[in-house]
Motif scaffolding. Structure first.
Motif, PDB file in Angstrom:
ATOM      1  N   VAL A  20       0.839  -1.193   0.000  1.00 35.15           N
ATOM      2  CA  VAL A  20       0.000   0.000   0.000  1.00 35.15           C
ATOM      3  C   VAL A  20       0.879   1.251   0.000  1.00 35.15           C
ATOM      4  O   VAL A  20       0.634   2.203  -0.745  1.00 35.15           O
ATOM      5  N   ARG A  21       1.933   1.252   0.834  1.00 31.97           N
ATOM      6  CA  ARG A  21       2.830   2.409   0.877  1.00 31.97           C
ATOM      7  C   ARG A  21       3.510   2.631  -0.471  1.00 31.97           C
ATOM      8  O   ARG A  21       3.654   3.755  -0.934  1.00 31.97           O
ATOM      9  N   ALA A  22       3.909   1.544  -1.118  1.00 32.01           N
ATOM     10  CA  ALA A  22       4.551   1.649  -2.430  1.00 32.01           C
ATOM     11  C   ALA A  22       3.569   2.205  -3.457  1.00 32.01           C
ATOM     12  O   ALA A  22       3.921   3.064  -4.265  1.00 32.01           O
ATOM     13  N   ARG A  23       2.350   1.727  -3.398  1.00 31.66           N
ATOM     14  CA  ARG A  23       1.326   2.200  -4.346  1.00 31.66           C
ATOM     15  C   ARG A  23       1.005   3.673  -4.102  1.00 31.66           C
ATOM     16  O   ARG A  23       0.870   4.448  -5.046  1.00 31.66           O
ATOM     17  N   VAL A  24       0.893   4.064  -2.832  1.00 33.26           N
ATOM     18  CA  VAL A  24       0.624   5.458  -2.491  1.00 33.26           C
ATOM     19  C   VAL A  24       1.766   6.341  -2.993  1.00 33.26           C
ATOM     20  O   VAL A  24       1.545   7.426  -3.537  1.00 33.26           O
ATOM     21  N   SER A  25       2.990   5.879  -2.834  1.00 38.13           N
ATOM     22  CA  SER A  25       4.150   6.627  -3.307  1.00 38.13           C
ATOM     23  C   SER A  25       4.105   6.791  -4.827  1.00 38.13           C
ATOM     24  O   SER A  25       4.375   7.879  -5.354  1.00 38.13           O
ATOM     25  N   ASP A  26       3.744   5.710  -5.541  1.00 41.92           N
ATOM     26  CA  ASP A  26       3.631   5.781  -7.000  1.00 41.92           C
ATOM     27  C   ASP A  26       2.549   6.772  -7.421  1.00 41.92           C
ATOM     28  O   ASP A  26       2.754   7.577  -8.326  1.00 41.92           O
ATOM     29  N   VAL A  27       1.406   6.698  -6.763  1.00 45.95           N
ATOM     30  CA  VAL A  27       0.302   7.597  -7.101  1.00 45.95           C
ATOM     31  C   VAL A  27       0.696   9.042  -6.807  1.00 45.95           C
ATOM     32  O   VAL A  27       0.412   9.951  -7.586  1.00 45.95           O
ATOM     33  N   ARG A  28       1.374   9.279  -5.675  1.00 46.84           N
ATOM     34  CA  ARG A  28       1.816  10.623  -5.323  1.00 46.84           C
ATOM     35  C   ARG A  28       2.753  11.174  -6.396  1.00 46.84           C
ATOM     36  O   ARG A  28       2.636  12.321  -6.822  1.00 46.84           O
ATOM     37  N   ASP A  29       3.672  10.344  -6.874  1.00 41.72           N
ATOM     38  CA  ASP A  29       4.598  10.766  -7.928  1.00 41.72           C
ATOM     39  C   ASP A  29       3.845  11.100  -9.217  1.00 41.72           C
ATOM     40  O   ASP A  29       4.160  12.082  -9.896  1.00 41.72           O
ATOM     41  N   GLN A  30       2.845  10.279  -9.547  1.00 42.10           N
ATOM     42  CA  GLN A  30       2.047  10.543 -10.745  1.00 42.10           C
ATOM     43  C   GLN A  30       1.267  11.848 -10.617  1.00 42.10           C
ATOM     44  O   GLN A  30       1.192  12.627 -11.563  1.00 42.10           O
ATOM     45  N   VAL A  31       0.718  12.092  -9.436  1.00 40.10           N
ATOM     46  CA  VAL A  31      -0.049  13.322  -9.208  1.00 40.10           C
ATOM     47  C   VAL A  31       0.869  14.530  -9.319  1.00 40.10           C
ATOM     48  O   VAL A  31       0.510  15.548  -9.920  1.00 40.10           O
ATOM     49  N   LYS A  32       2.073  14.434  -8.743  1.00 36.33           N
ATOM     50  CA  LYS A  32       3.032  15.542  -8.838  1.00 36.33           C
ATOM     51  C   LYS A  32       3.398  15.820 -10.292  1.00 36.33           C
ATOM     52  O   LYS A  32       3.490  16.979 -10.708  1.00 36.33           O
ATOM     53  N   GLU A  33       3.595  14.770 -11.068  1.00 38.05           N
ATOM     54  CA  GLU A  33       3.935  14.933 -12.480  1.00 38.05           C
ATOM     55  C   GLU A  33       2.789  15.594 -13.240  1.00 38.05           C
ATOM     56  O   GLU A  33       3.003  16.527 -14.018  1.00 38.05           O
ATOM     57  N   LYS A  34       1.562  15.116 -13.004  1.00 38.62           N
ATOM     58  CA  LYS A  34       0.397  15.688 -13.685  1.00 38.62           C
ATOM     59  C   LYS A  34       0.184  17.143 -13.271  1.00 38.62           C
ATOM     60  O   LYS A  34      -0.153  17.991 -14.092  1.00 38.62           O
ATOM     61  N   ALA A  35       0.395  17.436 -11.990  1.00 40.70           N
ATOM     62  CA  ALA A  35       0.240  18.812 -11.514  1.00 40.70           C
ATOM     63  C   ALA A  35       1.283  19.718 -12.161  1.00 40.70           C
ATOM     64  O   ALA A  35       0.981  20.856 -12.540  1.00 40.70           O
ATOM     65  N   GLY A  36       2.491  19.226 -12.300  1.00 43.60           N
ATOM     66  CA  GLY A  36       3.534  20.003 -12.974  1.00 43.60           C
ATOM     67  C   GLY A  36       3.180  20.256 -14.429  1.00 43.60           C
ATOM     68  O   GLY A  36       3.369  21.374 -14.942  1.00 43.60           O
ATOM     69  N   ASP A  37       2.661  19.224 -15.099  1.00 40.32           N
ATOM     70  CA  ASP A  37       2.231  19.385 -16.498  1.00 40.32           C
ATOM     71  C   ASP A  37       1.106  20.404 -16.605  1.00 40.32           C
ATOM     72  O   ASP A  37       1.092  21.247 -17.504  1.00 40.32           O
ATOM     73  N   ALA A  38       0.151  20.329 -15.682  1.00 39.53           N
ATOM     74  CA  ALA A  38      -0.974  21.270 -15.699  1.00 39.53           C
ATOM     75  C   ALA A  38      -0.491  22.697 -15.451  1.00 39.53           C
ATOM     76  O   ALA A  38      -0.962  23.643 -16.084  1.00 39.53           O
ATOM     77  N   ALA A  39       0.465  22.860 -14.548  1.00 40.29           N
ATOM     78  CA  ALA A  39       1.004  24.190 -14.268  1.00 40.29           C
ATOM     79  C   ALA A  39       1.730  24.738 -15.491  1.00 40.29           C
ATOM     80  O   ALA A  39       1.591  25.930 -15.818  1.00 40.29           O
ATOM     81  N   ASP A  40       2.474  23.896 -16.178  1.00 44.57           N
ATOM     82  CA  ASP A  40       3.163  24.327 -17.401  1.00 44.57           C
ATOM     83  C   ASP A  40       2.159  24.755 -18.464  1.00 44.57           C
ATOM     84  O   ASP A  40       2.335  25.778 -19.126  1.00 44.57           O
ATOM     85  N   THR A  41       1.098  23.976 -18.629  1.00 43.14           N
ATOM     86  CA  THR A  41       0.059  24.310 -19.607  1.00 43.14           C
ATOM     87  C   THR A  41      -0.626  25.622 -19.245  1.00 43.14           C
ATOM     88  O   THR A  41      -0.868  26.470 -20.104  1.00 43.14           O
ATOM     89  N   ALA A  42      -0.918  25.813 -17.967  1.00 42.84           N
ATOM     90  CA  ALA A  42      -1.570  27.047 -17.516  1.00 42.84           C
ATOM     91  C   ALA A  42      -0.673  28.253 -17.774  1.00 42.84           C
ATOM     92  O   ALA A  42      -1.142  29.302 -18.226  1.00 42.84           O
ATOM     93  N   ARG A  43       0.631  28.112 -17.501  1.00 45.46           N
ATOM     94  CA  ARG A  43       1.564  29.218 -17.765  1.00 45.46           C
ATOM     95  C   ARG A  43       1.606  29.545 -19.252  1.00 45.46           C
ATOM     96  O   ARG A  43       1.625  30.711 -19.649  1.00 45.46           O
ATOM     97  N   ASP A  44       1.613  28.504 -20.082  1.00 41.30           N
ATOM     98  CA  ASP A  44       1.647  28.709 -21.530  1.00 41.30           C
ATOM     99  C   ASP A  44       0.381  29.416 -22.009  1.00 41.30           C
ATOM    100  O   ASP A  44       0.446  30.380 -22.771  1.00 41.30           O
ATOM    101  N   LEU A  45      -0.769  28.947 -21.546  1.00 39.34           N
ATOM    102  CA  LEU A  45      -2.032  29.573 -21.944  1.00 39.34           C
ATOM    103  C   LEU A  45      -2.124  31.011 -21.450  1.00 39.34           C
ATOM    104  O   LEU A  45      -2.601  31.893 -22.164  1.00 39.34           O
TER     105      LEU A  45
END
Length: 94
Positions: A20-45
């Motif tokens: 469960v801890r490993a899965r939570v860590s993976d999901v957290r990393d994915q969320v951070k990556e998606k949030a970074g992508d969204a922030a980049d897109t927002a800055r571009d727009l």
């Protein structure tokens, strides 16, 4: 036997907790990556919108400077049309 069963159960729980801890860590990393992508897109727009707004403001400034009376007439007509439309919408709600 009872002691062996309890040990197996606690090891199984520990393994599940570790998974469960490993899965939570993976999901957290994915969320951070998606949030970074969204922030980049927002800055571009935002950057694009800012450039377009500045260009439009420059164009409006040029038109108003070159033809102030035409700009006032256009603003008056747009205000009148908007007022009429809002009046119709409000009248339909009553």
């Amino acid at each position: 036997m009872a002691g062996t069963s309890g040990t197996t159960s606690s090891r199984s729980s520990w393994a599940k907790g570790s998974d469960v801890r490993a899965r939570v860590s993976d999901v957290r990393d994915q969320v951070k990556e998606k949030a970074g992508d969204a922030a980049d897109t927002a800055r571009d727009l935002y950057g694009r919108a800012r450039v377009r707004t500045q260009e439009a403001a420059g164009l409006v400034d040029t038109v108003v400077s070159d033809r102030p009376y035409a700009a006032m007439a256009a603003a008056a007509v747009a205000g009148l049309a908007l007022g009429l439309l809002l009046g119709l919408v409000i009248a339909d709600q009553d």
